[in-house]
Design an enzyme around this catalytic site. Structure first.
Site, PDB file in Angstrom:
ATOM      1  N   LEU A 160       0.863  -1.184   0.000  1.00 54.83           N
ATOM      2  CA  LEU A 160       0.000   0.000   0.000  1.00 54.83           C
ATOM      3  C   LEU A 160       0.898   1.232   0.000  1.00 54.83           C
ATOM      4  O   LEU A 160       1.864   1.303   0.772  1.00 54.83           O
ATOM      5  CB  LEU A 160      -0.891   0.030   1.242  1.00 54.83           C
ATOM      6  CG  LEU A 160      -2.231  -0.714   1.195  1.00 54.83           C
ATOM      7  CD1 LEU A 160      -2.967  -0.543   2.523  1.00 54.83           C
ATOM      8  CD2 LEU A 160      -3.112  -0.237   0.057  1.00 54.83           C
ATOM      9  N   ASP A 161       0.578   2.225  -0.840  1.00 56.57           N
ATOM     10  CA  ASP A 161       1.325   3.471  -0.856  1.00 56.57           C
ATOM     11  C   ASP A 161       1.227   4.164   0.506  1.00 56.57           C
ATOM     12  O   ASP A 161       0.239   3.979   1.229  1.00 56.57           O
ATOM     13  CB  ASP A 161       0.770   4.420  -1.922  1.00 56.57           C
ATOM     14  CG  ASP A 161       0.979   3.900  -3.336  1.00 56.57           C
ATOM     15  OD1 ASP A 161       1.899   3.083  -3.521  1.00 56.57           O
ATOM     16  OD2 ASP A 161       0.223   4.314  -4.234  1.00 56.57           O
ATOM     17  N   PRO A 162       2.217   5.004   0.858  1.00 56.86           N
ATOM     18  CA  PRO A 162       2.125   5.753   2.121  1.00 56.86           C
ATOM     19  C   PRO A 162       0.852   6.584   2.238  1.00 56.86           C
ATOM     20  O   PRO A 162       0.305   6.733   3.333  1.00 56.86           O
ATOM     21  CB  PRO A 162       3.374   6.646   2.083  1.00 56.86           C
ATOM     22  CG  PRO A 162       4.363   5.854   1.291  1.00 56.86           C
ATOM     23  CD  PRO A 162       3.543   5.177   0.223  1.00 56.86           C
TER      24      PRO A 162
END
Length: 332
Positions: free
Chosen positions: A42-44
Protein backbone atom coordinates in the site's frame (compact mmCIF):
# COMPACT_ATOMS: atom_id res chain seq x y z
CA UNK A 1 2.40 -17.43 16.15
CA UNK A 2 1.80 -18.81 12.67
CA UNK A 3 -0.95 -16.80 11.02
CA UNK A 4 -2.18 -13.38 9.95
CA UNK A 5 -2.34 -10.01 11.65
CA UNK A 6 -4.59 -7.68 9.68
CA UNK A 7 -3.46 -4.09 10.08
CA UNK A 8 -5.54 -1.03 9.25
CA UNK A 9 -2.57 0.80 7.76
CA UNK A 10 -2.43 4.46 8.75
CA UNK A 11 -1.72 7.37 6.46
CA UNK A 12 1.95 8.17 5.89
CA UNK A 13 3.54 4.77 6.49
CA UNK A 14 4.77 2.34 3.85
CA UNK A 15 4.03 -1.38 3.96
CA UNK A 16 7.60 -2.27 4.96
CA UNK A 17 7.34 0.14 7.90
CA UNK A 18 4.23 -1.72 9.07
CA UNK A 19 6.14 -5.02 8.85
CA UNK A 20 8.88 -3.46 10.97
CA UNK A 21 6.26 -2.33 13.51
CA UNK A 22 4.89 -5.89 13.75
CA UNK A 23 8.38 -7.28 14.27
CA UNK A 24 9.02 -4.66 16.95
CA UNK A 25 5.74 -5.50 18.73
CA UNK A 26 6.58 -9.21 18.75
CA UNK A 27 10.02 -8.44 20.13
CA UNK A 28 8.77 -6.03 22.81
CA UNK A 29 6.11 -8.55 23.86
CA UNK A 30 8.79 -11.26 24.27
CA UNK A 31 7.20 -13.41 21.59
CA UNK A 32 10.59 -14.20 20.14
CA UNK A 33 11.89 -13.76 16.62
CA UNK A 34 9.48 -14.65 13.83
CA UNK A 35 9.55 -14.31 10.07
CA UNK A 36 7.14 -11.51 9.04
CA UNK A 37 5.99 -10.30 5.61
CA UNK A 38 3.10 -8.35 4.09
CA UNK A 39 0.56 -9.55 1.56
CA UNK A 40 0.23 -6.54 -0.74
CA UNK A 41 1.91 -3.15 -0.93
CA UNK A 42 0.00 0.00 0.00
CA UNK A 43 1.33 3.47 -0.86
CA UNK A 44 2.12 5.75 2.12
CA UNK A 45 -0.86 7.93 1.17
CA UNK A 46 -3.19 4.89 1.19
CA UNK A 47 -4.89 3.43 4.25
CA UNK A 48 -6.74 0.22 5.00
CA UNK A 49 -6.35 -3.53 4.89
CA UNK A 50 -2.75 -4.74 4.99
CA UNK A 51 -2.46 -8.49 5.71
CA UNK A 52 0.74 -9.23 7.62
CA UNK A 53 1.90 -12.84 7.62
CA UNK A 54 3.74 -14.27 10.62
CA UNK A 55 5.73 -17.50 10.76
CA UNK A 56 4.67 -20.18 8.32
CA UNK A 57 1.95 -17.91 6.91
CA UNK A 58 4.73 -16.02 5.11
CA UNK A 59 4.80 -18.94 2.67
CA UNK A 60 1.36 -17.76 1.52
CA UNK A 61 2.21 -14.05 1.22
CA UNK A 62 2.99 -14.41 -2.48
CA UNK A 63 -0.42 -15.93 -3.07
CA UNK A 64 -1.99 -12.97 -1.29
CA UNK A 65 -0.21 -10.61 -3.69
CA UNK A 66 -2.01 -12.34 -6.56
CA UNK A 67 -5.46 -11.92 -5.01
CA UNK A 68 -8.21 -9.46 -5.91
CA UNK A 69 -8.48 -6.19 -3.98
CA UNK A 70 -11.29 -3.71 -3.23
CA UNK A 71 -10.64 0.02 -2.84
CA UNK A 72 -12.53 3.20 -2.08
CA UNK A 73 -10.86 6.14 -3.83
CA UNK A 74 -11.56 9.80 -4.52
CA UNK A 75 -10.66 11.46 -7.82
CA UNK A 76 -10.10 15.21 -7.46
CA UNK A 77 -10.68 16.85 -10.82
CA UNK A 78 -8.77 19.79 -12.27
CA UNK A 79 -5.17 18.87 -11.47
CA UNK A 80 -2.95 15.99 -12.54
CA UNK A 81 0.26 15.40 -10.59
CA UNK A 82 3.44 13.58 -11.54
CA UNK A 83 2.74 10.89 -8.92
CA UNK A 84 -1.00 10.79 -9.79
CA UNK A 85 -1.84 11.41 -6.12
CA UNK A 86 -1.98 14.34 -3.72
CA UNK A 87 1.72 14.04 -2.85
CA UNK A 88 3.00 14.98 -6.30
CA UNK A 89 3.74 18.14 -8.22
CA UNK A 90 0.96 19.49 -10.47
CA UNK A 91 1.87 18.90 -14.14
CA UNK A 92 -1.47 19.61 -15.86
CA UNK A 93 -4.64 21.55 -15.06
CA UNK A 94 -8.14 21.83 -16.49
CA UNK A 95 -11.21 23.96 -15.76
CA UNK A 96 -13.51 21.14 -16.92
CA UNK A 97 -15.58 19.41 -14.22
CA UNK A 98 -17.72 16.40 -15.14
CA UNK A 99 -21.38 15.92 -14.30
CA UNK A 100 -22.88 12.84 -12.70
CA UNK A 101 -24.54 11.96 -16.00
CA UNK A 102 -21.18 12.12 -17.82
CA UNK A 103 -19.56 9.93 -15.18
CA UNK A 104 -22.37 7.37 -15.51
CA UNK A 105 -21.74 7.21 -19.24
CA UNK A 106 -17.97 6.76 -18.88
CA UNK A 107 -17.58 4.23 -16.04
CA UNK A 108 -18.73 1.19 -18.04
CA UNK A 109 -15.67 1.68 -20.30
CA UNK A 110 -13.51 0.91 -17.29
CA UNK A 111 -15.35 -2.21 -16.15
CA UNK A 112 -14.12 -5.62 -17.28
CA UNK A 113 -10.79 -6.40 -18.98
CA UNK A 114 -8.87 -3.17 -19.68
CA UNK A 115 -5.30 -2.07 -20.33
CA UNK A 116 -3.56 0.61 -18.31
CA UNK A 117 -0.14 2.22 -18.14
CA UNK A 118 1.27 2.05 -14.58
CA UNK A 119 2.37 5.28 -12.88
CA UNK A 120 5.97 6.40 -13.39
CA UNK A 121 6.16 6.57 -9.60
CA UNK A 122 5.73 2.85 -8.99
CA UNK A 123 7.86 -0.04 -7.74
CA UNK A 124 8.07 -1.65 -11.18
CA UNK A 125 11.58 -2.19 -12.47
CA UNK A 126 13.03 -0.59 -15.60
CA UNK A 127 16.41 -2.01 -16.64
CA UNK A 128 16.95 -3.25 -13.11
CA UNK A 129 16.03 0.03 -11.36
CA UNK A 130 12.80 0.95 -9.59
CA UNK A 131 10.64 3.24 -11.71
CA UNK A 132 10.10 5.66 -8.81
CA UNK A 133 13.87 6.00 -8.28
CA UNK A 134 14.32 6.93 -11.94
CA UNK A 135 11.38 9.36 -11.83
CA UNK A 136 12.71 11.05 -8.70
CA UNK A 137 16.08 11.44 -10.42
CA UNK A 138 14.36 13.37 -13.20
CA UNK A 139 14.63 10.64 -15.82
CA UNK A 140 11.82 9.96 -18.25
CA UNK A 141 10.10 6.72 -17.34
CA UNK A 142 8.22 4.82 -20.04
CA UNK A 143 6.30 1.80 -18.80
CA UNK A 144 4.48 -0.71 -20.97
CA UNK A 145 0.72 -1.00 -20.71
CA UNK A 146 -0.62 -4.06 -18.92
CA UNK A 147 -3.85 -6.02 -18.99
CA UNK A 148 -5.91 -5.94 -15.79
CA UNK A 149 -9.53 -6.64 -14.88
CA UNK A 150 -11.91 -4.26 -13.14
CA UNK A 151 -14.55 -6.61 -11.78
CA UNK A 152 -16.72 -3.77 -10.48
CA UNK A 153 -16.64 0.02 -10.45
CA UNK A 154 -19.37 2.09 -8.86
CA UNK A 155 -20.27 5.08 -6.73
CA UNK A 156 -18.99 4.21 -3.26
CA UNK A 157 -21.77 3.28 -0.78
CA UNK A 158 -19.37 4.11 2.04
CA UNK A 159 -19.07 7.68 0.76
CA UNK A 160 -22.68 8.48 -0.04
CA UNK A 161 -23.23 6.33 -3.12
CA UNK A 162 -25.94 3.76 -3.64
CA UNK A 163 -25.61 -0.01 -4.04
CA UNK A 164 -24.19 -1.22 -7.35
CA UNK A 165 -26.37 -2.67 -10.04
CA UNK A 166 -25.91 -6.30 -11.04
CA UNK A 167 -23.82 -7.03 -14.09
CA UNK A 168 -25.76 -8.45 -16.99
CA UNK A 169 -24.71 -12.03 -17.60
CA UNK A 170 -21.30 -11.47 -16.05
CA UNK A 171 -21.52 -13.82 -13.10
CA UNK A 172 -23.45 -11.39 -10.91
CA UNK A 173 -20.55 -8.97 -10.32
CA UNK A 174 -21.67 -5.37 -9.77
CA UNK A 175 -21.24 -2.84 -12.54
CA UNK A 176 -21.43 0.94 -12.36
CA UNK A 177 -24.47 2.19 -10.48
CA UNK A 178 -26.75 4.75 -12.17
CA UNK A 179 -24.84 7.74 -10.83
CA UNK A 180 -27.60 10.20 -11.60
CA UNK A 181 -29.61 8.46 -8.87
CA UNK A 182 -26.78 7.85 -6.39
CA UNK A 183 -25.06 10.75 -4.58
CA UNK A 184 -21.36 11.03 -5.35
CA UNK A 185 -20.24 12.65 -2.14
CA UNK A 186 -20.52 12.21 1.60
CA UNK A 187 -24.07 12.84 2.91
CA UNK A 188 -22.73 15.54 5.27
CA UNK A 189 -21.90 17.62 2.19
CA UNK A 190 -25.60 18.29 1.64
CA UNK A 191 -28.09 17.13 -1.01
CA UNK A 192 -26.84 14.77 -3.72
CA UNK A 193 -25.75 16.39 -6.99
CA UNK A 194 -28.15 16.62 -9.87
CA UNK A 195 -27.31 14.85 -13.13
CA UNK A 196 -26.19 18.12 -14.71
CA UNK A 197 -24.30 19.50 -11.72
CA UNK A 198 -20.51 19.70 -12.02
CA UNK A 199 -18.48 17.56 -9.62
CA UNK A 200 -15.20 18.81 -8.12
CA UNK A 201 -14.41 15.27 -7.01
CA UNK A 202 -15.82 11.76 -7.16
CA UNK A 203 -15.52 8.81 -4.76
CA UNK A 204 -15.77 5.32 -6.23
CA UNK A 205 -15.41 1.72 -5.13
CA UNK A 206 -13.38 -0.62 -7.35
CA UNK A 207 -13.01 -4.40 -7.16
CA UNK A 208 -9.87 -5.11 -9.15
CA UNK A 209 -7.51 -7.88 -10.18
CA UNK A 210 -3.87 -8.12 -9.17
CA UNK A 211 -1.56 -5.58 -10.77
CA UNK A 212 -4.20 -2.84 -11.05
CA UNK A 213 -3.03 0.68 -10.22
CA UNK A 214 -5.84 2.81 -8.83
CA UNK A 215 -3.84 5.97 -9.55
CA UNK A 216 -3.73 5.02 -13.24
CA UNK A 217 -7.42 4.19 -13.19
CA UNK A 218 -8.24 7.60 -11.72
CA UNK A 219 -6.04 9.34 -14.29
CA UNK A 220 -7.72 7.53 -17.18
CA UNK A 221 -11.26 8.13 -15.90
CA UNK A 222 -10.52 11.86 -15.63
CA UNK A 223 -9.06 11.96 -19.14
CA UNK A 224 -12.09 10.10 -20.53
CA UNK A 225 -14.25 12.82 -18.95
CA UNK A 226 -12.32 15.51 -20.83
CA UNK A 227 -10.41 16.74 -17.81
CA UNK A 228 -7.49 15.77 -15.56
CA UNK A 229 -7.41 14.49 -12.01
CA UNK A 230 -5.50 12.72 -9.29
CA UNK A 231 -6.20 10.41 -6.34
CA UNK A 232 -6.99 12.48 -3.25
CA UNK A 233 -7.99 9.53 -1.04
CA UNK A 234 -7.28 5.80 -1.30
CA UNK A 235 -8.48 3.18 1.17
CA UNK A 236 -8.26 -0.58 0.69
CA UNK A 237 -11.27 -2.31 2.19
CA UNK A 238 -10.51 -5.88 1.12
CA UNK A 239 -7.40 -7.88 0.17
CA UNK A 240 -8.02 -11.47 -0.83
CA UNK A 241 -10.28 -12.92 1.90
CA UNK A 242 -9.41 -10.20 4.45
CA UNK A 243 -11.63 -7.20 5.17
CA UNK A 244 -11.51 -4.29 7.62
CA UNK A 245 -13.57 -6.26 10.18
CA UNK A 246 -10.58 -7.96 11.89
CA UNK A 247 -8.16 -5.11 11.12
CA UNK A 248 -6.42 -3.41 14.05
CA UNK A 249 -4.42 -0.22 14.44
CA UNK A 250 -0.69 -0.24 15.13
CA UNK A 251 -1.43 1.22 18.57
CA UNK A 252 -3.73 -1.70 19.38
CA UNK A 253 -1.09 -4.09 18.07
CA UNK A 254 1.53 -2.62 20.39
CA UNK A 255 -0.85 -2.68 23.37
CA UNK A 256 -1.81 -6.32 22.74
CA UNK A 257 1.82 -7.35 22.41
CA UNK A 258 2.79 -5.70 25.71
CA UNK A 259 -0.25 -7.25 27.40
CA UNK A 260 0.68 -10.66 25.94
CA UNK A 261 -2.77 -10.97 24.31
CA UNK A 262 -1.61 -10.90 20.70
CA UNK A 263 -2.69 -14.53 20.29
CA UNK A 264 -6.29 -13.32 20.51
CA UNK A 265 -5.82 -11.06 17.47
CA UNK A 266 -3.81 -13.27 15.12
CA UNK A 267 -5.90 -15.13 12.56
CA UNK A 268 -5.02 -18.76 11.80
CA UNK A 269 -2.87 -19.66 8.82
CA UNK A 270 -5.98 -21.22 7.25
CA UNK A 271 -7.66 -17.80 7.09
CA UNK A 272 -5.54 -16.90 4.06
CA UNK A 273 -6.92 -19.91 2.17
CA UNK A 274 -10.66 -19.48 2.66
CA UNK A 275 -11.26 -19.97 -1.05
CA UNK A 276 -9.54 -23.38 -1.08
CA UNK A 277 -11.27 -26.58 0.11
CA UNK A 278 -9.74 -28.61 2.90
CA UNK A 279 -8.29 -32.09 2.34
CA UNK A 280 -8.38 -34.25 5.47
CA UNK A 281 -5.42 -36.58 5.89
CA UNK A 282 -4.68 -39.61 8.00
CA UNK A 283 -1.55 -39.41 10.19
CA UNK A 284 0.25 -41.70 7.70
CA UNK A 285 -0.69 -39.47 4.76
CA UNK A 286 0.40 -36.37 6.68
CA UNK A 287 3.75 -38.00 7.39
CA UNK A 288 4.19 -38.86 3.71
CA UNK A 289 3.48 -35.27 2.63
CA UNK A 290 5.96 -33.95 5.18
CA UNK A 291 8.57 -36.12 3.49
CA UNK A 292 7.65 -34.64 0.11
CA UNK A 293 6.06 -37.84 -1.19
CA UNK A 294 3.14 -37.93 -3.63
CA UNK A 295 -0.17 -39.20 -2.28
CA UNK A 296 -2.12 -41.48 -4.60
CA UNK A 297 -5.76 -42.53 -4.61
CA UNK A 298 -7.08 -39.07 -3.69
CA UNK A 299 -10.82 -39.11 -4.40
CA UNK A 300 -11.10 -35.38 -5.08
CA UNK A 301 -11.44 -33.25 -8.20
CA UNK A 302 -8.31 -31.69 -9.65
CA UNK A 303 -7.27 -28.38 -8.10
CA UNK A 304 -5.61 -26.82 -5.04
CA UNK A 305 -6.38 -28.07 -1.53
CA UNK A 306 -5.42 -27.19 2.02
CA UNK A 307 -4.20 -30.48 3.48
CA UNK A 308 -4.73 -30.93 7.22
CA UNK A 309 -4.19 -33.59 9.84
CA UNK A 310 -7.09 -32.79 12.11
CA UNK A 311 -6.67 -29.09 12.93
CA UNK A 312 -2.98 -29.03 12.02
CA UNK A 313 -2.08 -27.51 8.62
CA UNK A 314 0.25 -29.80 6.68
CA UNK A 315 0.58 -28.33 3.19
CA UNK A 316 -0.99 -26.52 0.30
CA UNK A 317 -1.27 -29.27 -2.32
CA UNK A 318 -2.27 -29.64 -5.96
CA UNK A 319 -4.47 -32.62 -6.83
CA UNK A 320 -4.24 -33.92 -10.38
CA UNK A 321 -5.29 -37.31 -11.63
CA UNK A 322 -6.09 -38.44 -8.07
CA UNK A 323 -2.55 -37.63 -6.95
CA UNK A 324 -1.66 -34.91 -4.45
CA UNK A 325 1.67 -33.08 -4.64
CA UNK A 326 3.01 -30.50 -2.19
CA UNK A 327 2.99 -26.89 -3.39
CA UNK A 328 3.86 -25.32 -0.03
CA UNK A 329 4.68 -27.38 3.05
CA UNK A 330 4.21 -26.03 6.57
CA UNK A 331 6.67 -26.81 9.36
CA UNK A 332 4.25 -26.91 12.30
Amino acid sequence: MHGWIIIDKPLGLGSTQVVSAVKRALRQGDYGKWKVGHGGTLDPLATGVLPVAVGEATKLAGRMLDSDKVYDFTIRFGEQTDTLDAEGVVIATSDVRPTAAQVAAVLPRFTGPITQVPPAYSALKVDGARAYDLARAGEEVVLASRAVTIHALYSSPGWGGGPPASAGGGGGLPQAAPLGEAPLHHPSDGPPPLAGEELPELTLTAHVSKGTYIRSLARDIALALGTVGHVAMLRRTKAGPFTLTPAISLDKLAEAAMARTLEQLILPLRAGLDDIPALSLSPDQAGALRQGRVLTGIAEDDGPYFACDGDKPIALVAVEGHEARVVRGFNL
